[in-house]
Motif scaffolding. Sequence first.
Motif, mmCIF file in Angstrom:
data_model
loop_
_atom_site.group_PDB
_atom_site.id
_atom_site.type_symbol
_atom_site.label_atom_id
_atom_site.label_comp_id
_atom_site.label_asym_id
_atom_site.label_seq_id
_atom_site.Cartn_x
_atom_site.Cartn_y
_atom_site.Cartn_z
ATOM 1 N N GLY A 117 36.312 40.289 47.111
ATOM 2 C CA GLY A 117 37.316 41.242 46.650
ATOM 3 C C GLY A 117 37.695 42.317 47.642
ATOM 4 O O GLY A 117 38.018 43.438 47.254
ATOM 5 N N SER A 118 37.703 41.972 48.919
ATOM 6 C CA SER A 118 38.131 42.961 49.913
ATOM 7 C C SER A 118 39.576 43.402 49.677
ATOM 8 O O SER A 118 39.933 44.545 49.925
ATOM 9 C CB SER A 118 38.014 42.386 51.328
ATOM 10 O OG SER A 118 36.675 42.062 51.629
ATOM 11 N N GLN A 119 40.390 42.468 49.194
ATOM 12 C CA GLN A 119 41.802 42.787 48.982
ATOM 13 C C GLN A 119 42.259 42.445 47.570
ATOM 14 O O GLN A 119 41.708 41.555 46.912
ATOM 15 C CB GLN A 119 42.675 42.025 49.992
ATOM 16 C CG GLN A 119 42.606 42.563 51.420
ATOM 17 C CD GLN A 119 43.184 43.967 51.580
ATOM 18 O OE1 GLN A 119 43.842 44.504 50.682
ATOM 19 N NE2 GLN A 119 42.924 44.584 52.731
ATOM 20 N N GLY A 120 43.296 43.171 47.150
ATOM 21 C CA GLY A 120 43.941 42.897 45.868
ATOM 22 C C GLY A 120 45.296 42.240 46.097
ATOM 23 O O GLY A 120 45.599 41.766 47.201
ATOM 24 N N ALA A 121 46.107 42.224 45.057
ATOM 25 C CA ALA A 121 47.361 41.468 45.081
ATOM 26 C C ALA A 121 48.296 41.862 46.231
ATOM 27 O O ALA A 121 48.977 41.014 46.801
ATOM 28 C CB ALA A 121 48.091 41.643 43.748
ATOM 29 N N ASP A 122 48.282 43.142 46.599
ATOM 30 C CA ASP A 122 49.250 43.599 47.599
ATOM 31 C C ASP A 122 49.050 42.952 48.967
ATOM 32 O O ASP A 122 50.013 42.685 49.678
ATOM 33 C CB ASP A 122 49.181 45.132 47.774
ATOM 34 C CG ASP A 122 49.676 45.872 46.539
ATOM 35 O OD1 ASP A 122 50.325 45.226 45.685
ATOM 36 O OD2 ASP A 122 49.397 47.078 46.429
ATOM 37 N N ARG A 123 47.786 42.736 49.341
ATOM 38 C CA ARG A 123 47.522 42.234 50.697
ATOM 39 C C ARG A 123 46.583 41.027 50.707
ATOM 40 O O ARG A 123 45.902 40.769 51.693
ATOM 41 C CB ARG A 123 46.944 43.370 51.567
ATOM 42 C CG ARG A 123 47.973 44.485 51.800
ATOM 43 C CD ARG A 123 47.352 45.716 52.429
ATOM 44 N NE ARG A 123 46.765 45.453 53.725
ATOM 45 C CZ ARG A 123 46.045 46.331 54.430
ATOM 46 N NH1 ARG A 123 45.837 47.544 53.940
ATOM 47 N NH2 ARG A 123 45.540 46.012 55.602
ATOM 48 N N ILE A 124 46.579 40.284 49.615
ATOM 49 C CA ILE A 124 45.650 39.159 49.518
ATOM 50 C C ILE A 124 45.947 38.095 50.581
ATOM 51 O O ILE A 124 45.038 37.393 51.042
ATOM 52 C CB ILE A 124 45.652 38.547 48.093
ATOM 53 C CG1 ILE A 124 44.447 37.631 47.889
ATOM 54 C CG2 ILE A 124 46.952 37.793 47.797
ATOM 55 C CD1 ILE A 124 43.111 38.317 47.905
ATOM 56 N N THR A 125 47.192 37.992 50.993
ATOM 57 C CA THR A 125 47.504 36.965 52.002
ATOM 58 C C THR A 125 46.773 37.229 53.316
ATOM 59 O O THR A 125 46.449 36.290 54.038
ATOM 60 C CB THR A 125 49.023 36.895 52.290
ATOM 61 O OG1 THR A 125 49.483 38.211 52.577
ATOM 62 C CG2 THR A 125 49.780 36.325 51.100
ATOM 63 N N GLU A 126 46.452 38.496 53.589
ATOM 64 C CA GLU A 126 45.726 38.802 54.836
ATOM 65 C C GLU A 126 44.317 38.208 54.803
ATOM 66 O O GLU A 126 43.871 37.592 55.779
ATOM 67 C CB GLU A 126 45.632 40.321 55.047
ATOM 68 C CG GLU A 126 46.983 40.951 55.318
ATOM 69 C CD GLU A 126 46.909 42.469 55.397
ATOM 70 O OE1 GLU A 126 45.828 43.029 55.698
ATOM 71 O OE2 GLU A 126 47.949 43.107 55.128
ATOM 72 N N THR A 127 43.612 38.395 53.678
ATOM 73 C CA THR A 127 42.255 37.831 53.603
ATOM 74 C C THR A 127 42.310 36.307 53.520
ATOM 75 O O THR A 127 41.432 35.620 54.041
ATOM 76 C CB THR A 127 41.451 38.379 52.403
ATOM 77 O OG1 THR A 127 42.247 38.306 51.245
ATOM 78 C CG2 THR A 127 40.989 39.781 52.620
#
Length: 399
Positions: A117-127
Amino acid sequence: MNRRQFVSTASGAAAGAAAFLGFPHIVRAATKYDLIVKGGRVIDPSRKLDAARDVAIAQGKIAAIEANISADAAETIDAQGKLVVPGLIDIHTHVARAKESAPLCLADGVTGLIDGGSQGADRITETIEVAKAAPQLCRVLLNIGRAGIIPEGDTMDLKRADVAAAKAAIAAHRDMIAGVKARLSRDVAGENDYEVLKRAQEVASAFHLPVMIHMGQTISPLSKLMPLLKSGDIVTHMFAPPPNSIVDESGHILPEVLAARRRGVRFDLGNGRTGHLRWDIADQVLKAGFLPDTFSTDWTPEGRADQIIDFPNVMSKFLMLGMPLDQVIACGTINAARSFEVFRNKGTLKIGAPADVAVLELREGNFDFVDNYKNTRPGRQRLVPRVTVLAGKKVAARA
Ligand SMILES: [Zn+2]
């Protein structure tokens, strides 16, 4: 030239001649296996195996496990005096923040990873991009807070626990998102913990995915939060000290926690570096007979230099706390594999499984293990990563 080299050279020459004469089956017989991990103590809790065995690998799969495999192989790993276990699986890390991280974990024997869960919906494509580039199987959990992990608290502003945004992110990346993460501590979710978990569950249930909760120092008691968890969900940071531990002041596991385990909720270490692990709590929980299902490191680059170091080091802490070796190996292999559908044929050395193998040294000596509160405990054994095999290929050892 030793005997092995002589034999392989001789048989190689024979095979070459055979191929020339049109007997390709003899060529196959000459190098039956791609790799043999030889002479180690094989511990595979998925098969209740703990014995001296050779592990033979062909075409990226476990091909044979026998007491003495004399067939020829393209490469041999000498595992004399070492443990040979299924590739380790770490179900709570933050490796998808930077592309350098997953290869470091691979050298530690970790052949399966979850970014917790490092990222949420806004930047999930980065992870997701980082997870896709990892050498080993890596999936991510979607933080229910749409901005991911943020200093002011992922869901301190309840608007960030955005169900519609989270559902859209999963729908777009169903192949790479393995579950939903809800971090519930008071400095992350504040008074919103219960509502945040409800929303995380609404999102995850719609896709038949597990929720992983980050417990410890919540405002709501676990007796209120636990009933929201379904079978297959995961509680990480299970040894977090009060407020709101899984044990009460007299050392009894909370009834709601016991009920959660009975209905299939899983309990995970989540080592981390602050607020998650204190030896006296671990003593109480283990003494109550409530063993962890899985170990996870909560890995970050900083943790590699402090407290976590590597996954085998984290496993060693539970040898120090008195867990038997086979159970410690199970927590890092087959139990972890059972936590996420994507690992269904991993965490095992059964014939035909992907040839992911960790060769570890069980080093004897004096080792100091530190919890998240600077309490030091002496241990007598330390698991040290030596060689990793991923899909049948030997990986460069840790520097
Ligand atoms: Zn974490």
